[in-house]
Write an enzyme that holds these catalytic residues in place. Structure first.
Site, PDB file in Angstrom:
ATOM      1  N   GLY A 116       1.275  -1.146  -0.198  1.00  0.00           N
ATOM      2  CA  GLY A 116       0.632   0.428   0.211  1.00  0.00           C
ATOM      3  C   GLY A 116       0.848   1.560   0.100  1.00  0.00           C
ATOM      4  CB  ILE A 181      17.047  -8.189  19.373  1.00  0.00           C
ATOM      5  CG1 ILE A 181      15.628  -8.214  19.118  1.00  0.00           C
ATOM      6  CG2 ILE A 181      17.163  -9.798  18.236  1.00  0.00           C
ATOM      7  CD1 ILE A 181      15.460  -7.232  17.269  1.00  0.00           C
ATOM      8  CG  ASP A 305       8.215  -1.436  15.475  1.00  0.00           C
ATOM      9  OD1 ASP A 305       7.462  -1.240  16.627  1.00  0.00           O
ATOM     10  OD2 ASP A 305       8.830  -2.358  15.226  1.00  0.00           O
ATOM     11  CG  HIS A 437       0.677 -19.385  49.721  1.00  0.00           C
ATOM     12  ND1 HIS A 437       1.919 -18.324  49.495  1.00  0.00           N
ATOM     13  CD2 HIS A 437       0.982 -19.876  50.140  1.00  0.00           C
ATOM     14  CE1 HIS A 437       3.158 -19.257  50.282  1.00  0.00           C
ATOM     15  NE2 HIS A 437       2.178 -20.298  50.529  1.00  0.00           N
TER      16      HIS A 437
HETATM   17  P1  NAI Z   1      18.165  -2.668  21.218  1.00  0.00           P
HETATM   18  O1  NAI Z   1      18.133  -0.473  20.461  1.00  0.00           O
HETATM   19  O2  NAI Z   1      17.122  -2.529  21.888  1.00  0.00           O
HETATM   20  O3  NAI Z   1      19.572  -2.625  21.175  1.00  0.00           O
HETATM   21  C1  NAI Z   1      20.977  -2.560  20.348  1.00  0.00           C
HETATM   22  C2  NAI Z   1      21.779  -2.869  21.035  1.00  0.00           C
HETATM   23  O4  NAI Z   1      22.903  -2.993  20.727  1.00  0.00           O
HETATM   24  C3  NAI Z   1      22.100  -1.748  22.407  1.00  0.00           C
HETATM   25  O5  NAI Z   1      22.425  -1.868  23.339  1.00  0.00           O
HETATM   26  C4  NAI Z   1      23.476  -0.955  21.500  1.00  0.00           C
HETATM   27  O6  NAI Z   1      24.603  -0.085  22.658  1.00  0.00           O
HETATM   28  C5  NAI Z   1      24.035  -2.442  20.949  1.00  0.00           C
HETATM   29  N1  NAI Z   1      24.926  -1.865  20.248  1.00  0.00           N
HETATM   30  C6  NAI Z   1      24.816   0.050  19.019  1.00  0.00           C
HETATM   31  N2  NAI Z   1      25.967  -0.291  18.492  1.00  0.00           N
HETATM   32  C7  NAI Z   1      27.407  -1.246  18.659  1.00  0.00           C
HETATM   33  C8  NAI Z   1      28.176  -1.457  18.299  1.00  0.00           C
HETATM   34  N3  NAI Z   1      28.865  -1.268  16.943  1.00  0.00           N
HETATM   35  N4  NAI Z   1      28.742  -2.689  18.729  1.00  0.00           N
HETATM   36  C9  NAI Z   1      27.835  -3.381  19.587  1.00  0.00           C
HETATM   37  N5  NAI Z   1      27.014  -2.943  20.349  1.00  0.00           N
HETATM   38  C10 NAI Z   1      25.980  -2.170  19.536  1.00  0.00           C
HETATM   39  O7  NAI Z   1      17.659  -3.369  19.619  1.00  0.00           O
HETATM   40  P2  NAI Z   1      16.875  -4.399  19.675  1.00  0.00           P
HETATM   41  O8  NAI Z   1      17.600  -5.266  20.454  1.00  0.00           O
HETATM   42  O9  NAI Z   1      18.191  -4.799  18.132  1.00  0.00           O
HETATM   43  O10 NAI Z   1      15.775  -4.467  19.364  1.00  0.00           O
HETATM   44  C11 NAI Z   1      15.181  -3.484  18.180  1.00  0.00           C
HETATM   45  C12 NAI Z   1      13.614  -3.082  19.155  1.00  0.00           C
HETATM   46  O11 NAI Z   1      12.730  -4.646  18.627  1.00  0.00           O
HETATM   47  C13 NAI Z   1      13.570  -2.987  20.420  1.00  0.00           C
HETATM   48  O12 NAI Z   1      13.033  -2.001  20.674  1.00  0.00           O
HETATM   49  C14 NAI Z   1      13.183  -3.899  20.920  1.00  0.00           C
HETATM   50  O13 NAI Z   1      12.731  -2.935  22.405  1.00  0.00           O
HETATM   51  C15 NAI Z   1      11.909  -4.792  20.178  1.00  0.00           C
HETATM   52  N6  NAI Z   1      12.053  -6.008  21.034  1.00  0.00           N
HETATM   53  C16 NAI Z   1      11.480  -5.874  22.128  1.00  0.00           C
HETATM   54  C17 NAI Z   1      11.254  -7.285  22.647  1.00  0.00           C
HETATM   55  C18 NAI Z   1      10.572  -7.552  24.154  1.00  0.00           C
HETATM   56  O14 NAI Z   1       9.072  -5.876  23.605  1.00  0.00           O
HETATM   57  N7  NAI Z   1      10.586  -8.691  23.968  1.00  0.00           N
HETATM   58  C19 NAI Z   1      12.119  -8.385  21.946  1.00  0.00           C
HETATM   59  C20 NAI Z   1      12.368  -7.924  21.118  1.00  0.00           C
HETATM   60  C21 NAI Z   1      13.022  -6.459  20.535  1.00  0.00           C
END
Ligand code: NAI
Length: 461
Positions: A116, A181, A305, A437
Site C-alpha cells: 500500500g 534482541i 514501530d 499463595h
Molecule cells: P536495541 O536498540 O534494543 O539494542 C541494540 C543494542 O546494540 C544496544 O545495546 C546498543 O548499545 C548496541 N549497539 C549499538 N551499536 C553497537 C556497536 N557498534 N557495537 C556493539 N553494540 C552496539 O535493539 P534490538 O535489540 O535490535 O531491538 C530492536 C527493537 O525491538 C527494540 O526497540 C526492542 O525493544 C524491540 N524488541 C522487543 C522485544 C521484547 O519486548 N521482548 C523483543 C525483541 C525486540
C-alpha cells in the site's frame, strides 16, 4: 486502474499496530480495509515475539529435562533436535496466523493484498488499484539494521529475521548488541548448546533496564557460560572459509573472536521510506505524530514501530486502538507513563516506570525495597530462585515509581506493576491487596511491605 469501494478507514500494514486498529475500527462500526503485502501478523507474529518465544520454550523444555532429577523425574538423555524445534516454531506461528486471518474475516474487515502506498489524503494505491478511504492509518512497522562495518553483509552474518530460519544449530554464535534482541537470542542459543559471545558497545547489557537489574542479569548470563564483552566496538568481520572472524576494540586492545554465525542485533529502523513523498512529515527517519497520533496530513493517523518511539508490539496495538478511535471522531491522547519492558532471557527481566538511576537524576525523593525470589515459596517450588523484585516508591507518599523484576515469569507478573503505575497506586495499595499463595506475584507484595514496614518472609535484606 480500478477503484475499490470507499472505506471509512484504510490501514496500511497488518502487524499488531495495524490489525488491532482494524479490529477497533470494526468494533466501532466502520467499513475497514487492511492493506498487507505479506500475511497478516507483522514482525511480531512472523519474525519477532511469537517465533522467538516458541524457540525459547524449546530451550526451557531442554533445561527442564536436563534438570528433571531435581524433581525426582528420571530422564535418560535430553538432546536437541533443532529441526523439530524449528518445525514446532513454524507450526505455532502458522496456527496464530490462521486464527488471526479467521478473526479478521469474521470482523468483515477487507484485507487488500499488496504493497500500500499513500498517494494523498483519502487515497491509497495497492498494486494497480486505488482505494478511497475517509481516514487512513499508517502502520508500516520497522526493519532490522546492520552496522556499517566491513563484512556486515557477509553470508553467515544474520539479522533476527534470518536467524529464525537457521537449519542447524551453530556451534559458535557471536551476537553484536546486547539489547533486547541480542540478549534473548544469546539466552536461547546458549541454552541449546551453542557457544555464545556478546559484543556490546556500552558498558553493560540491556541499556533500557535498571542498572542494578541489568548487572545482575549480566552476572547470571555469564554464569551460564555466555561470554560478554562490554565497552567493545566491532570493527570488522572477515570470512575465513566457512567461519567468520570478528575484530573488535576492547579498551586500547584489539581482540578477535571466531564464529560460525553472527547475529546483528543493533536496533531497527522505521519503514518510512516513501512516506515523505506522500507529504507526511518525518522526524529523524520516524513518522512524526502528535499525542493523538495524527500525522502532519489531515485525516492520516499512524501507529507502531514506524513512529520510532518504543518498537514494541503491545505499544503498537495500544497506539492502533487510539489511532482508530481518533480516526472515527475520538480525541484520545497516547499516554506512555506505564509502558512495560519485557525481556525473555533465562531468567526473564521485566520492568515498568522509573529506573533507580532516573529517579536519582530527577532528584525525586524515593525509597527502594528488594525482595529476592530465593525467599519465595513458589520460586523454590519451581526450582527457579534466582533474581529479585525491586520496587521504587516516592517518599513520603509511597506512590509506585518503578517496578523492576529479574526472575521466573517476570514478564507475566510485571502486569501488577504496570497497573500500579497506570492507576497511581501506592506501596500501601499493593501491600493491602491480597495475593494468591503460593504465587510469584507475592514477591511484589513482599517488596511493597518492605516499603511501608518490612517483608514478612525475609530475615534481612
Ligand atoms: P536495541 O536498540 O534494543 O539494542 C541494540 C543494542 O546494540 C544496544 O545495546 C546498543 O548499545 C548496541 N549497539 C549499538 N551499536 C553497537 C556497536 N557498534 N557495537 C556493539 N553494540 C552496539 O535493539 P534490538 O535489540 O535490535 O531491538 C530492536 C527493537 O525491538 C527494540 O526497540 C526492542 O525493544 C524491540 N524488541 C522487543 C522485544 C521484547 O519486548 N521482548 C523483543 C525483541 C525486540
Amino acid at each position: 486502474m480500478t477503484e475499490q469501494a470507499p472505506f471509512d478507514v484504510a490501514i496500511i500494514g497488518g502487524g499488531p499496530g495495524g490489525y488491532v486498529a482494524a479490529i477497533r475500527a470494526a468494533q466501532l462500526g466502520a467499513r475497514v480495509a487492511l492493506v498487507e503485502k505479506d500475511r497478516l501478523g507483522g514482525t511480531c507474529l512472523h519474525r519477532g515475539c511469537i517465533p522467538t518465544k516458541a524457540l525459547l520454550r524449546s530451550a526451557e523444555a531442554l533445561l527442564e529435562a536436563r534438570d528433571a532429577s531435581t524433581f525426582g523425574v528420571v530422564v535418560r538423555e535430553a538432546t536437541v533436535d533443532f529441526g523439530a524445534m524449528m518445525a514446532r516454531k513454524r507450526q505455532v506461528v502458522a496456527q496464530q496466523v490462521e486464527e488471526l486471518e479467521r478473526l479478521i474475516a469474521w470482523r468483515k474487515i477487507a484485507v487488500l493484498p499488496g504493497e500500500g502506498r499513500l498517494v494523498g489524503p483519502g487515497s491509497i494505491k495497492v498494486g494497480d488499484e486505488l482505494v478511497a478511504a475517509g481516514k487512513i492509518i499508517v502502520a508500516t512497522g520497522s526493519l532490522s539494521t546492520r552496522l556499517p562495518v566491513p563484512g556486515a553483509s557477509l553470508p553467515g552474518v544474520l539479522t533476527s529475521d534470518e536467524i529464525l530460519e537457521l537449519e542447524a544449530l551453530p556451534e559458535r554464535l557471536v551476537v553484536i548488541g546486547a539489547g533486547v534482541i541480542g540478549c534473548e537470542f544469546a539466552s536461547i542459543f546458549s541454552a541449546l548448546g551453542a557457544r555464545v559471545t556478546i559484543i556490546e558497545v556500552l558498558p553493560r547489557i540491556l541499556p533500557p533496564v535498571d542498572e542494578e537489574i541489568a548487572r545482575r542479569c549480566q552476572q547470571i548470563l555469564r554464569g551460564q557460560g555466555i561470554t560478554i564483552h562490554t565497552s567493545a566496538s566491532l570493527q570488522e568481520i572477515r570470512a575465513e572459509g566457512e567461519r567468520l572472524r570478528l575484530l573488535f576494540g576492547l579498551g586500547k586492545e584489539q581482540q578477535e573472536v571466531v564464529a560460525d554465525r553472527v547475529l546483528m542485533a543493533v536496533g531497527r529502523r522505521p519503514c518510512s521510506d516513501d512516506l515523505e513523498e506522500a507529504g507526511l512529515a518525518l522526524r529523524g527517519g520516524s513518522l512524526a505524530v502528535n499525542e493523538r497520533l495524527e500525522t502532519s496530513v489531515q485525516n492520516v493517523y499512524a501507529a507502531g514501530d514506524v513512529l520510532g518511539l518504543y518498537m514494541l508490539a503491545y505499544v503498537a496495538s495500544y497506539q492502533g486502538i487510539i489511532a482508530a478511535e481518533n480516526a472515527l471522531g475520538g480525541r484520545r491522547q497516547a499516554d506512555y507513563r506505564a509502558v512495560p519492558n519485557c525481556v525473555y532471557t533465562l531468567p526473564e527481566v521485566a520492568s515498568v516506570g522509573l529506573r533507580e538511576e532516573e529517579a536519582r537524576a530527577q532528584g525525586v525523593s524515593y525509597k527502594v525495597s528488594r525482595f529476592p525470589f530465593s525467599a519465595l515459596a513458589r520460586a523454590q517450588i519451581l526450582g527457579q530462585p534466582s533474581g529479585l523484585v525491586k520496587l521504587i516508591c516516592e517518599e513520603p507518599s509511597g506512590r509506585v515509581l518503578g517496578v523492576h523484576i529479574l526472575g521466573p515469569r517476570a514478564t507475566d507478573i510485571i502486569g501488577e506493576g504496570v497497573l500500579a503505575l497506570q492507576m497511581g497506586a501506592t506501596a500501601q495499595d499493593l501491600a493491602h491487596t491480597m495475593h494468591g499463595h503460593p504465587n510469584l506475584s507475592e514477591a511484589i507484595y513482599e517488596a511493597a511491605w518492605g516499603i511501608i514496614d518490612s517483608p514478612f518472609h525475609l530475615r534481612r535484606l
